[in-house]
Design a protein around this motif. Structure first.
Motif, PDB file in Angstrom:
ATOM      1  N   LEU A  43      33.957  54.535  51.485  1.00  0.00           N
ATOM      2  CA  LEU A  43      34.397  54.545  52.878  1.00  0.00           C
ATOM      3  C   LEU A  43      34.587  53.153  53.466  1.00  0.00           C
ATOM      4  N   GLN A  44      35.115  52.235  52.651  1.00  0.00           N
ATOM      5  CA  GLN A  44      35.457  50.909  53.144  1.00  0.00           C
ATOM      6  C   GLN A  44      36.680  50.385  52.404  1.00  0.00           C
ATOM      7  N   VAL A  45      37.494  49.653  53.117  1.00  0.00           N
ATOM      8  CA  VAL A  45      38.710  49.096  52.540  1.00  0.00           C
ATOM      9  C   VAL A  45      38.529  47.590  52.417  1.00  0.00           C
ATOM     10  N   PRO A  46      38.681  47.038  51.207  1.00  0.00           N
ATOM     11  CA  PRO A  46      38.578  45.583  51.064  1.00  0.00           C
ATOM     12  C   PRO A  46      39.665  44.886  51.884  1.00  0.00           C
ATOM     13  N   SER A  47      39.367  43.700  52.359  1.00  0.00           N
ATOM     14  CA  SER A  47      40.363  42.972  53.147  1.00  0.00           C
ATOM     15  C   SER A  47      41.542  42.579  52.251  1.00  0.00           C
ATOM     16  N   ILE A  48      42.678  42.414  52.882  1.00  0.00           N
ATOM     17  CA  ILE A  48      43.879  42.029  52.147  1.00  0.00           C
ATOM     18  C   ILE A  48      43.687  40.663  51.508  1.00  0.00           C
ATOM     19  N   GLN A  49      43.046  39.746  52.226  1.00  0.00           N
ATOM     20  CA  GLN A  49      42.807  38.407  51.697  1.00  0.00           C
ATOM     21  C   GLN A  49      41.932  38.454  50.443  1.00  0.00           C
ATOM     22  N   LYS A  50      40.898  39.292  50.449  1.00  0.00           N
ATOM     23  CA  LYS A  50      40.025  39.417  49.285  1.00  0.00           C
ATOM     24  C   LYS A  50      40.783  40.023  48.116  1.00  0.00           C
ATOM     25  N   LEU A  51      41.574  41.039  48.400  1.00  0.00           N
ATOM     26  CA  LEU A  51      42.343  41.692  47.344  1.00  0.00           C
ATOM     27  C   LEU A  51      43.329  40.717  46.702  1.00  0.00           C
ATOM     28  N   VAL A  52      44.044  39.959  47.525  1.00  0.00           N
ATOM     29  CA  VAL A  52      45.017  38.990  47.008  1.00  0.00           C
ATOM     30  C   VAL A  52      44.302  37.900  46.207  1.00  0.00           C
ATOM     31  N   LYS A  53      43.159  37.469  46.685  1.00  0.00           N
ATOM     32  CA  LYS A  53      42.384  36.452  45.965  1.00  0.00           C
ATOM     33  C   LYS A  53      41.916  36.980  44.607  1.00  0.00           C
ATOM     34  N   ASP A  54      41.486  38.239  44.546  1.00  0.00           N
ATOM     35  CA  ASP A  54      41.076  38.855  43.276  1.00  0.00           C
ATOM     36  C   ASP A  54      42.255  38.951  42.311  1.00  0.00           C
ATOM     37  N   ILE A  55      43.419  39.321  42.831  1.00  0.00           N
ATOM     38  CA  ILE A  55      44.626  39.426  42.002  1.00  0.00           C
ATOM     39  C   ILE A  55      44.990  38.051  41.439  1.00  0.00           C
ATOM     40  N   GLN A  56      44.988  37.051  42.300  1.00  0.00           N
ATOM     41  CA  GLN A  56      45.315  35.697  41.862  1.00  0.00           C
ATOM     42  C   GLN A  56      44.336  35.214  40.800  1.00  0.00           C
ATOM     43  N   GLY A  57      43.065  35.478  41.005  1.00  0.00           N
ATOM     44  CA  GLY A  57      42.049  35.074  40.033  1.00  0.00           C
ATOM     45  C   GLY A  57      42.245  35.748  38.684  1.00  0.00           C
ATOM     46  N   ASP A  58      42.515  37.053  38.701  1.00  0.00           N
ATOM     47  CA  ASP A  58      42.746  37.781  37.452  1.00  0.00           C
ATOM     48  C   ASP A  58      43.959  37.242  36.706  1.00  0.00           C
ATOM     49  N   VAL A  59      45.036  37.007  37.440  1.00  0.00           N
ATOM     50  CA  VAL A  59      46.273  36.538  36.814  1.00  0.00           C
ATOM     51  C   VAL A  59      46.072  35.142  36.237  1.00  0.00           C
ATOM     52  N   LYS A  60      45.507  34.250  37.011  1.00  0.00           N
ATOM     53  CA  LYS A  60      45.318  32.874  36.533  1.00  0.00           C
ATOM     54  C   LYS A  60      44.396  32.826  35.324  1.00  0.00           C
ATOM     55  N   TYR A  61      43.299  33.558  35.378  1.00  0.00           N
ATOM     56  CA  TYR A  61      42.346  33.549  34.282  1.00  0.00           C
ATOM     57  C   TYR A  61      42.981  34.087  33.007  1.00  0.00           C
ATOM     58  N   ARG A  62      43.664  35.213  33.120  1.00  0.00           N
ATOM     59  CA  ARG A  62      44.269  35.847  31.943  1.00  0.00           C
ATOM     60  C   ARG A  62      45.368  34.974  31.338  1.00  0.00           C
ATOM     61  N   VAL A  63      46.250  34.444  32.178  1.00  0.00           N
ATOM     62  CA  VAL A  63      47.366  33.646  31.668  1.00  0.00           C
ATOM     63  C   VAL A  63      46.863  32.332  31.073  1.00  0.00           C
ATOM     64  N   GLN A  64      45.885  31.699  31.685  1.00  0.00           N
ATOM     65  CA  GLN A  64      45.351  30.444  31.156  1.00  0.00           C
ATOM     66  C   GLN A  64      44.776  30.618  29.755  1.00  0.00           C
ATOM     67  N   HIS A  65      44.199  31.766  29.489  1.00  0.00           N
ATOM     68  CA  HIS A  65      43.587  31.987  28.183  1.00  0.00           C
ATOM     69  C   HIS A  65      44.581  32.463  27.118  1.00  0.00           C
ATOM     70  N   LEU A  66      45.753  32.878  27.523  1.00  0.00           N
ATOM     71  CA  LEU A  66      46.744  33.359  26.556  1.00  0.00           C
ATOM     72  C   LEU A  66      48.029  32.536  26.559  1.00  0.00           C
ATOM     73  N   ILE A  67      48.028  31.420  27.269  1.00  0.00           N
ATOM     74  CA  ILE A  67      49.244  30.630  27.403  1.00  0.00           C
ATOM     75  C   ILE A  67      49.671  30.058  26.037  1.00  0.00           C
ATOM     76  N   SER A  68      50.936  30.095  25.794  1.00  0.00           N
ATOM     77  CA  SER A  68      51.489  29.645  24.518  1.00  0.00           C
ATOM     78  C   SER A  68      51.833  28.164  24.582  1.00  0.00           C
ATOM     79  N   LYS A  69      51.843  27.536  23.427  1.00  0.00           N
ATOM     80  CA  LYS A  69      52.227  26.126  23.361  1.00  0.00           C
ATOM     81  C   LYS A  69      53.735  25.950  23.503  1.00  0.00           C
ATOM     82  N   LYS A  70      54.470  27.057  23.439  1.00  0.00           N
ATOM     83  CA  LYS A  70      55.925  27.009  23.540  1.00  0.00           C
ATOM     84  C   LYS A  70      56.417  27.010  24.988  1.00  0.00           C
ATOM     85  N   VAL A  71      55.508  27.114  25.941  1.00  0.00           N
ATOM     86  CA  VAL A  71      55.888  27.156  27.352  1.00  0.00           C
ATOM     87  C   VAL A  71      56.363  25.765  27.780  1.00  0.00           C
ATOM     88  N   SER A  72      57.469  25.727  28.494  1.00  0.00           N
ATOM     89  CA  SER A  72      58.048  24.446  28.908  1.00  0.00           C
ATOM     90  C   SER A  72      57.142  23.725  29.905  1.00  0.00           C
TER      91      SER A  72
END
Length: 177
Positions: free
Chosen positions: A138-167
């Motif tokens: 019965l609670q809705v997370p704030s939009i700012q928290k949700l966006v911050k969680d999304i950004q964190g997930d994306v950055k963490y995942r991409v940083q660990h799988l980034i290829s050496k072929k990326v420009s």
């Protein structure tokens, strides 16, 4: 017999959007269900005779469908717009497949396209998670928290799988996010 059964399957065009290596597996799974319109939304549960109320638990205005939850509900629209703005994309589509196809056409490189797919799958996952939090706690997370969680997930995942072929320009773009 195997080949005859195999040929009966319908070819889908959205597989490359969803089964992106950079996306987190549980995010991919929820995006896949959303793409197929198989998420257990209240409207779907109401049609099955399981739920009495079919209204959106977040806004309470319209029936909760996949289309409403991710593209019409003001909460998810604000989240999606913030995430796409973070990636320097402008939001212009009102459907999941249409949005993924739009990203495919407008991304300037393959790396940026895959990062955008990762961000979209993370957004769908976190909006679905926020919807479930709204129902069960019965609670809705704030939009700012949700966006911050999304950004964190994306950055963490991409940083660990980034290829050496990326420009170098794509690396610079990613590191400025």
């Amino acid at each position: 017999m195997y080949l005859s059964n195999l040929a009966q399957g319908e070819k889908v065009q959205w597989h490359r959007y969803i089964w992106n290596r950079l996306s987190i597996p549980k995010h991919r799974f929820i995006l896949w269900l959303a793409t197929l319109d198989k998420l257990k939304t209240r409207s779907r549960l109401h049609r099955m005779g399981i739920a009495a109320d079919c209204s959106c638990p977040i806004c309470g205005i319209k029936p909760e469908t996949v289309a409403h939850l991710f593209f019409e509900c003001t909460y998810s629209v604000e989240c999606g717009t913030a995430v796409l703005k973070w990636l320097a994309f402008s939001h212009c589509k009102s459907g999941l497949i249409a949005l993924l196809r739009w990203v495919q056409r407008t991304a300037s490189s393959d790396f940026r396209r895959r990062v955008a797919y990762t961000a979209i799958s993370a957004t769908v996952y976190h909006v679905w998670k926020a919807r479930n939090t709204c129902i069960w706690q019965l609670q809705v997370p704030s939009i700012q928290k949700l966006v911050k969680d999304i950004q964190g997930d994306v950055k963490y995942r991409v940083q660990h799988l980034i290829s050496k072929k990326v420009s170098s320009s794509d690396l610079l773009w990613f590191h400025t996010l």
